[in-house]
Write an enzyme that holds these catalytic residues in place. Structure first.
Site, PDB file in Angstrom:
ATOM      1  N   ASN A  93      -5.057   8.427   2.402  1.00 31.29           N
ATOM      2  CA  ASN A  93      -5.347   7.693   3.636  1.00 31.29           C
ATOM      3  C   ASN A  93      -5.765   8.609   4.774  1.00 31.29           C
ATOM      4  O   ASN A  93      -6.899   8.578   5.224  1.00 31.29           O
ATOM      5  CB  ASN A  93      -4.129   6.872   4.062  1.00 31.29           C
ATOM      6  N   GLU A  94      -4.810   9.417   5.257  1.00 32.16           N
ATOM      7  CA  GLU A  94      -5.103  10.270   6.395  1.00 32.16           C
ATOM      8  C   GLU A  94      -4.119  11.420   6.486  1.00 32.16           C
ATOM      9  O   GLU A  94      -3.065  11.414   5.848  1.00 32.16           O
ATOM     10  CB  GLU A  94      -5.073   9.480   7.710  1.00 32.16           C
ATOM     11  N   ARG A 123      -7.331  19.026  23.760  1.00 32.84           N
ATOM     12  CA  ARG A 123      -6.016  18.868  24.383  1.00 32.84           C
ATOM     13  C   ARG A 123      -5.637  17.396  24.305  1.00 32.84           C
ATOM     14  O   ARG A 123      -6.405  16.534  24.719  1.00 32.84           O
ATOM     15  CB  ARG A 123      -6.031  19.334  25.844  1.00 32.84           C
ATOM     16  N   ASP A 161       0.826  -1.208   0.000  1.00 30.01           N
ATOM     17  CA  ASP A 161       0.000   0.000   0.000  1.00 30.01           C
ATOM     18  C   ASP A 161       0.860   1.258   0.000  1.00 30.01           C
ATOM     19  O   ASP A 161       0.473   2.284  -0.555  1.00 30.01           O
ATOM     20  CB  ASP A 161      -0.937  -0.004   1.207  1.00 30.01           C
ATOM     21  N   GLY A 162       2.038   1.183   0.627  1.00 31.21           N
ATOM     22  CA  GLY A 162       2.937   2.330   0.631  1.00 31.21           C
ATOM     23  C   GLY A 162       3.390   2.701  -0.770  1.00 31.21           C
ATOM     24  O   GLY A 162       3.527   3.885  -1.098  1.00 31.21           O
ATOM     25  N   ALA A 206      -5.061  10.292  21.827  1.00 28.49           N
ATOM     26  CA  ALA A 206      -4.760  10.417  23.260  1.00 28.49           C
ATOM     27  C   ALA A 206      -5.216  11.762  23.824  1.00 28.49           C
ATOM     28  O   ALA A 206      -4.411  12.559  24.318  1.00 28.49           O
ATOM     29  CB  ALA A 206      -3.264  10.214  23.510  1.00 28.49           C
TER      30      ALA A 206
END
Length: 269
Positions: free
Chosen positions: A122-123, A149, A45-46, A186
């Site tokens: 992709n993103e 945050r 995919d890369g 996160a």
């Protein structure tokens, strides 16, 4: 038909590329590295992501197809031993074009520097330069939504929802839906600071504007490329008006790919 083959560069991929190019000789196929009508990616995919960005200036005129030589080929639907069959299909020229949504990214700066424009298959992620807490205001369709945050934010396409977004707990979205997904990395949530804590799926007529509160040097990752941006005012994300075009010579169902990539152990009935 004009074509080009992009290889991962390892021995196996290069060997397949050379064999495919040899079969193209003395046919109606013409090798063209500048304006190909079809691009064959040989690798993972890369490799296809690299091919996509290489020809991102002519997406409406180029279709992509992949032969995967690695362990996971979510975009590549042909196996190495099928490369001869793929070449015959390409020479025949009978294929369906399937279109997937992309992300349009605009980085705005506080100084006189012009905005920079990017596109992702992709993103795209947004973090601070030194991996400290990112503090940023998130606006949706011009209205303030929250102050975030945390480590960062990930914006993915439907096809990219199976990549980093999935690892972050985001939803898997079928590529027939023209949307983008905003997923937290996160986030900090306690009695003082609060975020929505859930991925957001935005339709094509919505856009997301992220404005850093303190940090002005921002690291963006767009697919496989990470870039440092100084004096950032804001970054806008939306569904691009452009789409990637895949050449489909046979069915390649999205949910089957999801099943085969993440669930199947090769023993399914």
């Amino acid at each position: 038909m004009r074509y080009n083959i992009v290889s991962k560069g390892d021995h196996k991929s290069n060997s397949i590329k050379e064999n495919m190019e040899a079969q193209m000789q003395d046919t109606k196929m013409i090798k063209d590295t500048e304006t190909p009508e079809i691009v064959i990616s040989v690798g993972g995919d890369g490799t296809l992501l690299e091919a996509f960005h290489k020809y991102s200036y002519r997406l409406s005129e180029t279709a992509f197809v992949g032969v995967h030589t690695g362990h996971l080929g979510f975009y590549a639907d042909w196996l190495p031993h099928e490369s001869d069959k793929l070449i015959r299909e390409i020479i025949d020229g009978d294929y369906e074009v399937i279109k997937y949504p992309l992300i349009d990214i605009t980085v705005n700066y506080n100084d006189e520097k012009n905005p920079s424009h990017h596109i992702a298959l992709n993103e795209a992620t947004m973090k601070t330069e030194d991996n400290t807490t990112l503090v940023a205001d998130v606006s949706l369709r011009g209205q303030h939504f929250e102050r975030f945050r945390g480590d960062g934010l990930c914006i993915s396409t439907p096809s990219g929802s199976t990549a980093y977004n999935k690892a972050l707990g985001g939803a898997l979205i079928h590529p027939s839906l023209r949307a983008i997904q905003l997923t937290e990395i996160a986030s900090i949530n306690n009695r003082v600071f609060r975020t929505v804590g859930s991925p957001l799926v935005l339709p094509a007529h919505h856009y997301c504007l992220i404005t850093p509160v303190d940090q002005r040097t921002i690291m963006t990752s767009i697919d496989h490329v990470t870039t440092k941006h100084h004096n950032v005012k804001s970054i806008e994300y939306k569904v691009s008006e452009e789409e990637i075009r895949f050449a489909r010579f046979r069915p390649f169902p999205f949910w089957k790919r999801v099943h085969d990539s993440f669930i199947s152990d090769g023993r399914d009935d």
